[in-house]
Scaffold this motif. Structure first.
Motif, PDB file in Angstrom:
ATOM      1  N   UNK A   1       0.858  -1.185   0.000  1.00 41.63           N
ATOM      2  CA  UNK A   1       0.000   0.000   0.000  1.00 41.63           C
ATOM      3  C   UNK A   1       0.895   1.237   0.000  1.00 41.63           C
ATOM      4  N   UNK A   2       0.991   1.892  -1.148  1.00 40.97           N
ATOM      5  CA  UNK A   2       1.780   3.112  -1.234  1.00 40.97           C
ATOM      6  C   UNK A   2       1.136   4.249  -0.459  1.00 40.97           C
ATOM      7  N   UNK A   3       1.946   5.168   0.033  1.00 41.65           N
ATOM      8  CA  UNK A   3       1.453   6.267   0.863  1.00 41.65           C
ATOM      9  C   UNK A   3       1.520   7.556   0.053  1.00 41.65           C
ATOM     10  N   UNK A   4       0.395   8.261  -0.012  1.00 46.73           N
ATOM     11  CA  UNK A   4       0.305   9.459  -0.848  1.00 46.73           C
ATOM     12  C   UNK A   4       0.889  10.698  -0.178  1.00 46.73           C
ATOM     13  N   UNK A   5       0.861  10.764   1.147  1.00 45.55           N
ATOM     14  CA  UNK A   5       1.354  11.932   1.880  1.00 45.55           C
ATOM     15  C   UNK A   5       2.846  11.787   2.132  1.00 45.55           C
ATOM     16  N   UNK A   6       3.653  12.497   1.378  1.00 46.02           N
ATOM     17  CA  UNK A   6       5.106  12.345   1.481  1.00 46.02           C
ATOM     18  C   UNK A   6       5.673  12.899   2.790  1.00 46.02           C
TER      19      UNK A   6
END
Length: 341
Positions: A170-175
């Motif tokens: 699950x990639x995270x959008x908030x860097x």
């Protein structure tokens, strides 16, 4: 004076020779030396291993590699602090690796849906607390063996991680979340600071608080601890609850480091943590633990892994080495227990 009075009185026992006190002193010195070697053997092994690797493995003693080594064991060190309490109370937790994976996946999913980093971290820590509470309550209240309980939890929580993520990372959008695991503070990566904070916090808890004394008392003799007024069930539940929270925190930090929630992360993590604790002198029979020993055990595990990576040793052989370290640690623990008994 009569002839009888002039006769010397015979000695009632053998006279001490001048060599007897010297022999007794020699025996005492030998006992002190053996006691010193037993108490500080793991530290001596650590120092010897560190010196040997510094001279034999290229780049091992460089600052960059030292930071990489500390970073690689930071999550193991965090969870080892709470595993120390589990082992000291005659229990253990095999579900920490699954908790790490589930917490990372859950944190990533919540951040993606809400955009709130604090909410993602908070829910993940609550999930870890719930897992720990389930383990502790099942073991303490229903008297189910810790091996069976945490094996069930290990499989169930890992399954939840795969179900929630559909088996995918699950990639995270908030860097901004990545700063937790990848930024530095005073030149040292932030995960290392988390690990150091855990060492300090749980070291104080073990040595300076009623919670720590009760944990060791339960591990030494649960029945005697109960008769002395210790609430054994409540203490064991607290131990597992804290274990779950710290494992979840380690999962959040790991997700930040690898920039995604991985449902297959943390596999075999529990064995590395237990090996580090036992290698550091935490007894599997309970009642004996020290934070300094845990720190040294974690560092030894990390140094061996780091040295093998620098030498480009195949991962399959690394499994054998890690298994050998675990066997060696358990063997030392058994020998110490026999010596004390």
């Amino acid at each position: 004076m009569s002839q009888l009075e002039q006769q010397p009185i015979p000695a009632t026992g053998p006279a001490l020779t001048p060599a007897a006190p010297q022999q007794g002193s020699k025996i005492m010195n030998q006992q002190k030396l053996l006691k010193f070697a037993s108490e500080y053997s793991i530290i001596l092994i650590f120092l010897a291993l560190f010196v040997v690797l510094s001279f034999t493995v290229q780049y091992f003693f460089s600052w960059r590699n030292m930071m990489g080594l500390a970073l690689s064991v930071s999550q193991i060190g965090m969870v080892a602090c709470t595993m120390m309490f589990c082992l000291a109370s005659r229990d253990f937790d095999l579900s920490v690796g699954s908790t790490i994976a589930f917490a990372g996946v859950l944190c990533a999913m919540i951040i993606n849906r809400t955009g709130s980093i604090s909410l993602g971290i908070g829910v993940s820590l609550l999930a870890g607390a719930a897992i720990g509470l389930f383990n502790g309550a099942t073991i303490a209240k229903f008297r189910i063996n810790a091996l069976i309980t945490t094996l069930v939890t290990m499989g169930a929580v890992r399954g939840l991680a795969f179900i929630a993520s559909d088996g995918q990372a699950v990639g995270i959008s908030n860097e901004a979340f990545f700063n937790i695991g990848n930024n530095d503070l005073f030149g040292v990566p932030i995960p290392i600071w988390f690990c150091v904070a855990c060492f300090v916090l749980f070291g104080v808890m073990l040595n300076k608080t009623v919670y720590g004394r009760n944990t060791l008392a339960i591990g030494g003799n649960p029945d005697a601890a109960r008769l002395a007024g210790v609430n054994v069930d409540r203490t064991r539940i607290y131990i597992f609850l804290v274990q779950g929270v710290i494992a979840a925190l380690a999962g959040v930090i790991l997700a930040s480091r690898i920039t995604s929630g991985q449902p297959n992360s943390g596999q075999g993590f529990e064995l590395d943590v237990i090996a580090a604790c036992v290698l550091g002198g935490v007894s599997l029979a309970g009642g004996r633990a020290s934070i300094s020993g845990v720190i040294v055990g974690v560092l030894i595990m990390g140094m061996v892994q780091n040295a093998m990576n620098l030498q480009n040793i195949d991962a399959f052989y690394q499994y054998l080495v890690r298994a050998g370290i675990l066997y060696f640690a358990v063997l030392i623990d058994q020998l110490k227990n026999r010596g004390q008994s």
